[in-house]
Design a protein around this motif. Structure first.
Motif, mmCIF file in Angstrom:
data_model
loop_
_atom_site.group_PDB
_atom_site.id
_atom_site.type_symbol
_atom_site.label_atom_id
_atom_site.label_comp_id
_atom_site.label_asym_id
_atom_site.label_seq_id
_atom_site.Cartn_x
_atom_site.Cartn_y
_atom_site.Cartn_z
ATOM 1 N N PRO A 113 0.832 -1.206 0.000
ATOM 2 C CA PRO A 113 0.000 0.000 0.000
ATOM 3 C C PRO A 113 0.865 1.253 0.000
ATOM 4 N N PRO A 114 0.333 2.374 -0.503
ATOM 5 C CA PRO A 114 1.118 3.611 -0.530
ATOM 6 C C PRO A 114 1.414 4.132 0.873
ATOM 7 N N ILE A 115 2.465 4.917 0.974
ATOM 8 C CA ILE A 115 2.853 5.497 2.254
ATOM 9 C C ILE A 115 1.822 6.535 2.669
ATOM 10 N N GLY A 116 1.373 6.445 3.900
ATOM 11 C CA GLY A 116 0.382 7.380 4.421
ATOM 12 C C GLY A 116 0.809 7.954 5.760
ATOM 13 N N GLU A 117 -0.116 8.743 6.382
ATOM 14 C CA GLU A 117 0.185 9.388 7.653
ATOM 15 C C GLU A 117 0.454 8.352 8.755
ATOM 16 N N ASP A 118 -0.278 7.234 8.698
ATOM 17 C CA ASP A 118 -0.063 6.201 9.710
ATOM 18 C C ASP A 118 1.375 5.682 9.674
ATOM 19 N N ASP A 119 1.913 5.555 8.449
ATOM 20 C CA ASP A 119 3.290 5.088 8.323
ATOM 21 C C ASP A 119 4.269 6.098 8.907
ATOM 22 N N TRP B 151 10.821 6.673 0.610
ATOM 23 C CA TRP B 151 9.769 7.635 0.235
ATOM 24 C C TRP B 151 10.100 9.022 0.768
#
Length: 285
Positions: free
Chosen positions: A8-14, A34
């Protein structure tokens, strides 16, 4: 090797997990790559990391302090036990009023008729009233219901924080039906109702603390309505077996219950030993 295109794409949770150091090795490598391509996000992450380090440094002395007593597991468990006892005491208060009110009239009459002290109930008189109320009543959601003595013993031990003996009366044809906890001046009392297999005959086993009463032999008392109670004391508690049965039949059941109580709580099934049969003693009274 994991295909990065399947991730999955990098998000705020990551990003927050990165700051909290909670990413696994594969995801950590992806986030770092990223961030190298997104300088603005990398700047935010550096700011978050600086805040994290500052908070850790500020709270380090507090973290080194011992856990307050009110937050320790033992203290929390004790609080839960106290709350549970308050709840059942409130629920049992109405029952106590019923027992007191229902038994007062016949207790006074019985003592006057026999020349005893007016108002002084016979030993374990409340056991007969508890039997009258609970053995004939419908099950209530606040009580434990089980078909095996071991199950009720386990439940009662958890409520009272000490081992409890619930006599196994299957040899006499009776199996447990339910159990109640009732308040007394000396501490919680236990009321266990049994039912005869194949019929609606009920029998009660009652136990309460009696710390100021010396040990005494098995004795019996007759009550209005045909109820008979066999009771005894062991120096710490009083015990009673009540039913509307002939004395000759109830006496044998009472001997069985007394023998199990004297033997103490049963060990796990794998550790149980075969107990020697004991000769019944003569009932006094």
């Amino acid at each position: 090797m994991t295909d990065l295109r399947d991730q999955p794409p990098i998000g705020e949770d990551d990003l927050h997990a990165y700051v909290d150091e909670r990413l696994d090795a594969a995801r950590l490598a992806m986030v770092r790559a990223w961030l190298e391509q997104h300088p603005e996000a990398a700047a935010r992450v550096r700011a978050f990391t600086a805040q994290r380090d500052a908070l850790r440094a500020a709270l380090a002395p507090r973290a080194a302090e011992p856990i307050p007593a009110r937050l320790r597991v033992a203290h929390v468990r004790a609080g839960l036990r106290a709350r549970r006892l308050r709840q059942w005491r409130m629920a049992a208060a109405a029952v106590l009023l019923l027992l007191t009110g229902a038994g007062a009239g016949w207790l006074a009459h019985g003592n006057l008729a026999s020349g005893g002290v007016p108002g002084a109930p016979p030993p374990m008189a409340e056991a007969a009233e508890a039997h009258r109320i609970f053995a004939a009543g419908a099950r209530q959601p606040s009580q434990a219901v089980a078909s095996a003595a071991e199950d009720l013993a386990t439940w009662l031990a958890g409520q009272l924080d000490e081992p409890v003996v619930v006599p196994d009366l299957l040899a006499a044809g009776f199996r447990p039906r339910d159990a109640h906890l009732l308040p007394t001046a000396e501490g919680p009392a236990v009321q266990v109702t049994y039912e005869r297999i194949g019929s609606d005959t009920r029998l009660s086993f009652y136990m309460r603390p009696v710390p100021d009463r010396p040990a005494d032999k098995l004795r019996c008392t007759d009550h209005p309505g045909g109820r008979v109670t066999y009771y005894w004391f062991d120096g710490r508690r009083g015990y009673a077996v009540t039913a509307t049965l002939p004395r000759s039949e109830l006496r044998g059941i009472a001997f069985l219950a007394e023998r199990e109580v004297r033997a103490g709580p049963k060990p796990p099934p794998a550790e149980q030993l075969i107990a020697r049969a004991e000769t019944p003693r003569v009932c006094i009274g």
